[in-house]
Design an enzyme around this catalytic site. Structure first.
Site, PDB file in Angstrom:
ATOM      1  N   ILE A  10       0.854  -1.185   0.000  1.00 40.42           N
ATOM      2  CA  ILE A  10       0.000   0.000   0.000  1.00 40.42           C
ATOM      3  C   ILE A  10       0.892   1.239   0.000  1.00 40.42           C
ATOM      4  CG2 ILE A  10      -1.836   1.260   1.192  1.00 40.42           C
ATOM      5  CD1 ILE A  10      -2.427  -1.437   2.668  1.00 40.42           C
ATOM      6  N   TYR A 143      -5.995  19.250  -9.792  1.00 40.25           N
ATOM      7  CA  TYR A 143      -6.134  17.923  -9.177  1.00 40.25           C
ATOM      8  C   TYR A 143      -7.011  17.030 -10.046  1.00 40.25           C
ATOM      9  CZ  TYR A 143      -7.833  14.384  -5.859  1.00 40.25           C
ATOM     10  OH  TYR A 143      -8.181  13.193  -5.244  1.00 40.25           O
ATOM     11  N   LYS A 147      -6.300  13.272 -11.796  1.00 40.14           N
ATOM     12  CA  LYS A 147      -7.111  12.082 -11.538  1.00 40.14           C
ATOM     13  C   LYS A 147      -7.755  11.557 -12.816  1.00 40.14           C
ATOM     14  CE  LYS A 147      -6.420  11.235  -7.208  1.00 40.14           C
ATOM     15  NZ  LYS A 147      -5.784   9.959  -6.773  1.00 40.14           N
TER      16      LYS A 147
END
Length: 235
Positions: A10, A143, A147
């Site tokens: 992770i 941002y 994404k």
């Protein structure tokens, strides 16, 4: 894929959604969890193996690949966000910084670990994306662009890794109650809830998970009349 006896890496595992993922995969029976963070000393969760991993640093990524050769699941969670529109002062520099973490970071990790996953039977990659993968506005414009790029990356990886049996899951969600959204006055979902939905989808073999109600509304709105998804966001 099933999480029982899985070996999981992770990124950004020291807090927020990454920490929630680490807790959840341990609870579902993961055999080993590598918890990556820029500062390994910030990893305090018992039962995980902390590793230094800045996803913008190719040397860190290469070292992680060498160390975690038993991985069967990658969770690309590390991400940063900067507020502001495209015409705001400093927006180009902000976009570059975010792209390094939010797009090139998962790309580096996926390139490095794809042969590892193949050698270990295929496994899976889970990419933490956003409702901003589909919509944009002045508040989080740069941002959102990163994404959207990461969503495209996820869809491309799914096609390229299909032959080696690697599941690639896109996780979309709205605002989650983490340090990243502290001070933002809007409805938020808990990290535990979005992680639960994501891992349920992963274990069910899904390609995509809409991890909260607002994301489900927006996805439906994308195929409805113009403006429907904006109305959903304003609620």
């Amino acid at each position: 894929m099933k999480l029982d006896n899985a070996t999981v890496l992770i990124t950004g595992a020291n807090r927020g959604i990454g920490l929630a993922f680490a807790r959840a995969v341990l609870a579902r029976g993961a055999r080993k969890v590598y918890a990556g963070a820029r500062d390994p000393s910030s990893i305090t969760l018992p039962g995980v193996e902390a590793i230094r991993l800045d996803v913008t640093n190719p040397d860190d990524v290469a070292a992680a690949v060498q160390r975690a050769g038993d991985v069967t699941l990658i969770i690309n969670n590390a991400g940063i966000a900067t507020t502001g529109g495209y015409l705001a002062e400093g927006s180009i520099e902000a976009a570059r910084r975010q792209m390094e973490t939010n797009f090139f970071g998962p790309l580096r990790i996926s390139q490095g670990f794809a042969p590892v996953l193949a050698a270990n039977g295929g496994g899976a990659i889970l990419n933490v994306l956003s409702i901003a993968s589909w919509i944009s506005g002045p508040f989080l414009a740069t941002y959102a662009a990163t994404k959207s790029a990461a969503w495209s990356l996820t869809n491309g990886l799914r096609q390229e890794l299909h032959a080696q049996g690697t599941q690639v899951l896109a996780m979309h969600m709205g605002f989650v109650d983490t340090d990243l959204t502290r001070g933002m006055d809007m409805p938020k979902t808990t990290p535990d809830e979005v992680v639960r939905r994501a891992l349920d989808a992963l274990e069910a073999g899904a390609d995509e998970v809409l991890a909260d109600e607002i994301t489900q509304q927006v996805k439906r709105g994308l195929s409805a009349e113009p403006g429907v998804y904006l109305h959903a966001l304003a609620r």
